[in-house]
Design a protein around this motif. Structure first.
Motif, mmCIF file in Angstrom:
data_model
loop_
_atom_site.group_PDB
_atom_site.id
_atom_site.type_symbol
_atom_site.label_atom_id
_atom_site.label_comp_id
_atom_site.label_asym_id
_atom_site.label_seq_id
_atom_site.Cartn_x
_atom_site.Cartn_y
_atom_site.Cartn_z
ATOM 1 N N LEU A 14 -14.088 9.054 78.899
ATOM 2 C CA LEU A 14 -14.119 10.221 78.706
ATOM 3 C C LEU A 14 -12.338 10.885 77.383
ATOM 4 O O LEU A 14 -12.577 10.690 75.892
ATOM 5 C CB LEU A 14 -14.427 11.197 78.946
ATOM 6 N N ALA A 15 -11.674 10.305 77.782
ATOM 7 C CA ALA A 15 -10.701 10.234 76.918
ATOM 8 C C ALA A 15 -10.284 9.334 75.714
ATOM 9 O O ALA A 15 -10.077 9.520 75.229
ATOM 10 C CB ALA A 15 -9.277 10.093 78.100
ATOM 11 N N LEU A 16 -10.744 8.458 76.284
ATOM 12 C CA LEU A 16 -11.054 6.927 74.754
ATOM 13 C C LEU A 16 -11.631 7.859 74.066
ATOM 14 O O LEU A 16 -11.490 8.423 72.390
ATOM 15 C CB LEU A 16 -11.398 6.083 75.802
ATOM 16 N N GLN A 17 -12.678 8.004 74.331
ATOM 17 C CA GLN A 17 -13.706 8.745 73.121
ATOM 18 C C GLN A 17 -12.828 9.979 72.518
ATOM 19 O O GLN A 17 -13.501 9.912 71.194
ATOM 20 C CB GLN A 17 -15.476 9.606 73.805
ATOM 21 N N LEU A 18 -12.871 10.694 73.485
ATOM 22 C CA LEU A 18 -11.827 11.794 72.496
ATOM 23 C C LEU A 18 -10.758 11.764 71.168
ATOM 24 O O LEU A 18 -9.810 11.717 70.726
ATOM 25 C CB LEU A 18 -11.254 12.891 73.860
ATOM 26 N N THR A 19 -9.488 10.500 72.284
ATOM 27 C CA THR A 19 -8.843 9.816 71.584
ATOM 28 C C THR A 19 -9.416 9.266 70.443
ATOM 29 O O THR A 19 -8.849 9.548 68.645
ATOM 30 C CB THR A 19 -8.299 8.836 72.021
ATOM 31 N N GLN A 20 -10.343 8.425 70.869
ATOM 32 C CA GLN A 20 -11.499 8.126 68.676
ATOM 33 C C GLN A 20 -11.255 8.984 68.118
ATOM 34 O O GLN A 20 -11.671 8.663 66.940
ATOM 35 C CB GLN A 20 -12.321 7.547 69.441
ATOM 36 N N GLU A 21 -12.373 10.005 68.364
ATOM 37 C CA GLU A 21 -12.720 11.114 67.542
ATOM 38 C C GLU A 21 -11.373 11.796 66.724
ATOM 39 O O GLU A 21 -11.283 11.444 65.673
ATOM 40 C CB GLU A 21 -13.524 12.094 68.441
ATOM 41 N N LEU A 22 -10.066 11.921 67.433
ATOM 42 C CA LEU A 22 -9.343 12.393 66.830
ATOM 43 C C LEU A 22 -8.521 11.791 65.801
ATOM 44 O O LEU A 22 -8.313 11.950 64.701
ATOM 45 C CB LEU A 22 -7.711 13.050 67.942
ATOM 46 N N ASP A 23 -8.903 10.330 66.387
ATOM 47 C CA ASP A 23 -8.352 9.184 65.122
ATOM 48 C C ASP A 23 -8.963 9.125 63.808
ATOM 49 O O ASP A 23 -8.300 9.037 63.202
ATOM 50 C CB ASP A 23 -8.011 7.857 65.861
ATOM 51 N N ASN A 24 -10.294 9.401 64.306
ATOM 52 C CA ASN A 24 -10.882 9.514 63.147
ATOM 53 C C ASN A 24 -11.134 10.881 62.287
ATOM 54 O O ASN A 24 -10.758 10.904 61.304
ATOM 55 C CB ASN A 24 -13.096 9.495 63.888
ATOM 56 N N THR A 25 -10.517 12.146 62.386
ATOM 57 C CA THR A 25 -10.426 12.973 62.268
ATOM 58 C C THR A 25 -9.172 12.787 61.306
ATOM 59 O O THR A 25 -9.199 13.355 59.981
ATOM 60 C CB THR A 25 -10.018 14.463 62.732
ATOM 61 N N TYR A 26 -7.938 12.408 61.670
ATOM 62 C CA TYR A 26 -6.914 12.002 61.179
ATOM 63 C C TYR A 26 -6.727 11.020 60.492
ATOM 64 O O TYR A 26 -6.230 10.615 58.976
ATOM 65 C CB TYR A 26 -5.226 11.609 61.693
ATOM 66 N N GLU A 27 -8.454 9.704 60.331
ATOM 67 C CA GLU A 27 -7.767 8.599 59.622
ATOM 68 C C GLU A 27 -9.083 8.977 58.450
ATOM 69 O O GLU A 27 -8.604 8.976 57.160
ATOM 70 C CB GLU A 27 -9.206 8.023 59.720
ATOM 71 N N LEU A 28 -9.519 10.848 58.274
ATOM 72 C CA LEU A 28 -10.314 11.123 57.006
ATOM 73 C C LEU A 28 -9.390 11.936 56.531
ATOM 74 O O LEU A 28 -9.410 11.800 55.226
ATOM 75 C CB LEU A 28 -11.371 12.213 58.187
ATOM 76 N N ILE A 29 -8.329 12.128 56.974
ATOM 77 C CA ILE A 29 -7.755 13.034 56.062
ATOM 78 C C ILE A 29 -6.639 12.125 55.014
ATOM 79 O O ILE A 29 -6.098 12.763 54.407
ATOM 80 C CB ILE A 29 -6.579 14.314 57.103
ATOM 81 N N ASP A 30 -6.362 11.053 56.279
ATOM 82 C CA ASP A 30 -4.927 10.332 55.043
ATOM 83 C C ASP A 30 -6.386 9.817 54.363
ATOM 84 O O ASP A 30 -5.192 9.478 52.873
ATOM 85 C CB ASP A 30 -5.305 9.683 56.321
ATOM 86 N N VAL A 31 -7.036 9.342 54.177
ATOM 87 C CA VAL A 31 -8.499 8.813 52.785
ATOM 88 C C VAL A 31 -8.443 9.639 52.022
ATOM 89 O O VAL A 31 -7.575 9.697 50.990
ATOM 90 C CB VAL A 31 -9.926 8.537 53.514
ATOM 91 N N VAL A 32 -8.199 11.304 52.372
ATOM 92 C CA VAL A 32 -8.781 12.425 51.243
ATOM 93 C C VAL A 32 -7.507 12.030 50.732
ATOM 94 O O VAL A 32 -6.965 11.554 49.608
ATOM 95 C CB VAL A 32 -8.596 13.638 51.783
ATOM 96 N N ASN A 33 -5.734 12.239 51.431
ATOM 97 C CA ASN A 33 -4.437 12.631 50.723
ATOM 98 C C ASN A 33 -3.720 10.920 50.222
ATOM 99 O O ASN A 33 -3.650 11.290 49.017
ATOM 100 C CB ASN A 33 -3.671 12.730 52.043
ATOM 101 N N ASN A 34 -4.040 9.878 50.713
ATOM 102 C CA ASN A 34 -4.593 8.579 49.610
ATOM 103 C C ASN A 34 -5.101 8.535 48.504
ATOM 104 O O ASN A 34 -4.465 7.398 47.334
ATOM 105 C CB ASN A 34 -4.418 7.476 50.884
ATOM 106 N N LYS A 35 -6.078 9.226 48.384
ATOM 107 C CA LYS A 35 -6.869 8.369 46.592
ATOM 108 C C LYS A 35 -6.340 9.431 46.091
ATOM 109 O O LYS A 35 -6.689 9.972 44.705
ATOM 110 C CB LYS A 35 -8.065 8.986 47.019
ATOM 111 N N LYS A 36 -5.166 10.415 46.252
ATOM 112 C CA LYS A 36 -4.867 11.299 45.113
ATOM 113 C C LYS A 36 -5.568 12.022 44.867
ATOM 114 O O LYS A 36 -5.524 12.158 43.194
ATOM 115 C CB LYS A 36 -3.330 11.035 44.652
ATOM 116 N N THR A 37 -6.518 12.737 44.928
ATOM 117 C CA THR A 37 -7.842 13.249 44.186
ATOM 118 C C THR A 37 -7.417 14.858 44.061
ATOM 119 O O THR A 37 -6.301 14.914 43.564
ATOM 120 C CB THR A 37 -8.357 13.968 45.214
ATOM 121 N N SER A 38 -7.910 15.514 43.749
ATOM 122 C CA SER A 38 -7.692 16.927 42.528
ATOM 123 C C SER A 38 -7.630 17.847 43.893
ATOM 124 O O SER A 38 -7.015 19.077 43.622
ATOM 125 C CB SER A 38 -8.895 17.096 41.976
#
Length: 370
Positions: A14-38
């Motif tokens: 359960l802890a691993l799954q939660l960590t993966q979900e949080l990791d995916n959350t921050y990955e999503l944020i990084d994708v947006v910010n790294n693309k330097k969109t609007s």
């Protein structure tokens, strides 16, 4: 010992799954910010996973229903010069406190009720020239509009076109947000914290409100409800002449993490549909945008619940359906309504009062004759 080992093993998964979900959350944020969109992204709800956030969009909006609500068209020949920038808060400063108020749905997936209630509040204030500074109660809608949802727990979703019909036919009392202690029926803890709609109570639930208040007499009505054409200029004219509107938009995972800038879908899956308030528009360095208010409280985004979203081609579905209503059904000569026989109805209280008055007149005439 074996049972303890199994429990520890399951907890570790359960802890691993939660960590993966949080990791995916921050990955999503990084994708947006790294693309330097609007626009830029951030964790607006740091302790929530993407799956937690998706629960805020679990409602059934029913915006593809074939209801017969009329559509108001503005005659474009009267509006040749539409401004590049418009903000309803500035246009009607006497109503700024009402229009600026960002509602918070909490644990209840209720944008279908909250956003129309916000738009009704704005328009009541605008039509009264600042005399009616009240918040229409979303709690009254969530708990008492039985036709608005197919779910027993209306925090699981509802149909926003039914909300407008309810306002016209039955009226809605006043009520602020959770813990606000304002109005007749403010948002309850059951709705806001637990995501469970209480049973309908046809009385004022706020102990600090007028103790002698009559629930029925405290209701506010709209005489006319309608759709706004899905055309940019028509929406702009409606807002600049009548006030904010309620609009359906499509939500993708990245929208949860909006910080500031002009939002456009960058990454993440489609989550569902949502109702937001459009209160103006503007232009950035590259993009034209709608100025809108969300229903996730003032902790969401850098502008405290307000956001900019791409105006071009109704990006992310913003404007796939736009609705509004008015207290006064009288139309100007600069607009017309299609299918008005269905949309324009006198509310039931006024109808009964009129019939009662007519009966009195008939009785008086009969008495005089005999």
């Amino acid at each position: 010992m074996e049972t303890k080992a199994v429990v520890l093993f399951l907890l570790s998964i359960l802890a691993l799954q939660l960590t993966q979900e949080l990791d995916n959350t921050y990955e999503l944020i990084d994708v947006v910010n790294n693309k330097k969109t609007s626009w830029s992204a951030r964790a607006n709800f740091p302790n929530s996973t993407t799956d937690d956030l998706k629960k805020m969009i679990r409602q059934k909006l029913g915006f593809f229903t074939k209801d017969e609500t009329g559509t108001i068209y503005h005659k474009l020949k009267y509006y040749e010069n539409i401004p590049k920038f418009f903000d309803a808060r500035e246009q009607w400063p006497e109503c700024e406190s009402i229009i600026s108020y960002v509602r918070d749905q909490g644990s209840c997936a209720s944008s279908w009720a909250i956003t129309p209630a916000a738009v009704m509040s704005d328009r009541l204030c605008i039509e009264s020239k600042g005399k009616e500074l009240i918040h229409i109660s979303d709690e009254d809608l969530i708990t008492c509009c039985k036709s608005c949802s197919d779910f027993e727990n209306t925090c699981d979703g509802g149909m926003h076109h039914k909300v407008w019909e309810y306002w016209r036919d039955y009226g809605i009392v006043s009520g602020g947000g959770h813990d606000s202690m304002t109005g007749c029926k403010p948002t309850s803890s059951s709705t806001f914290l637990n995501g469970t709609s209480p049973h309908c109570v046809k009385r004022c639930t706020n102990p600090y409100f007028n103790a002698t208040a009559n629930y029925t007499q405290e209701k506010y009505f709209g005489e006319i409800i309608y759709k706004v054409p899905k055309r940019e200029k028509q929406i702009q004219i409606e807002i600049m002449t009548q006030g904010p509107v309620a609009a359906v938009m499509a939500v993708f995972e990245d929208f949860f993490f909006y910080e500031h800038g002009v939002y456009k879908h960058v990454t993440g899956k489609f989550v569902g549909t949502h109702v937001v308030k459009i209160l103006g528009w503007g232009e950035g360095e590259k993009d034209k945008y709608w100025l809108a208010a969300n229903t996730w409280g003032n902790q969401w985004g850098k502008l405290k619940g307000i956001f900019h979203t791409l105006r071009y081609n109704f990006h992310a579905g913003v404007g796939m359906e736009v609705r509004a209503g008015r207290k006064n059904a009288e139309l100007s000569n600069k607009e017309n309504i299609v299918n008005s026989s269905v949309s324009v109805q006198v509310n039931r209280n006024l109808l009964f009062a009129s019939l009662f008055g007519l009966c009195i007149i008939v009785i008086v005439i009969l008495i005089e004759e005999y």
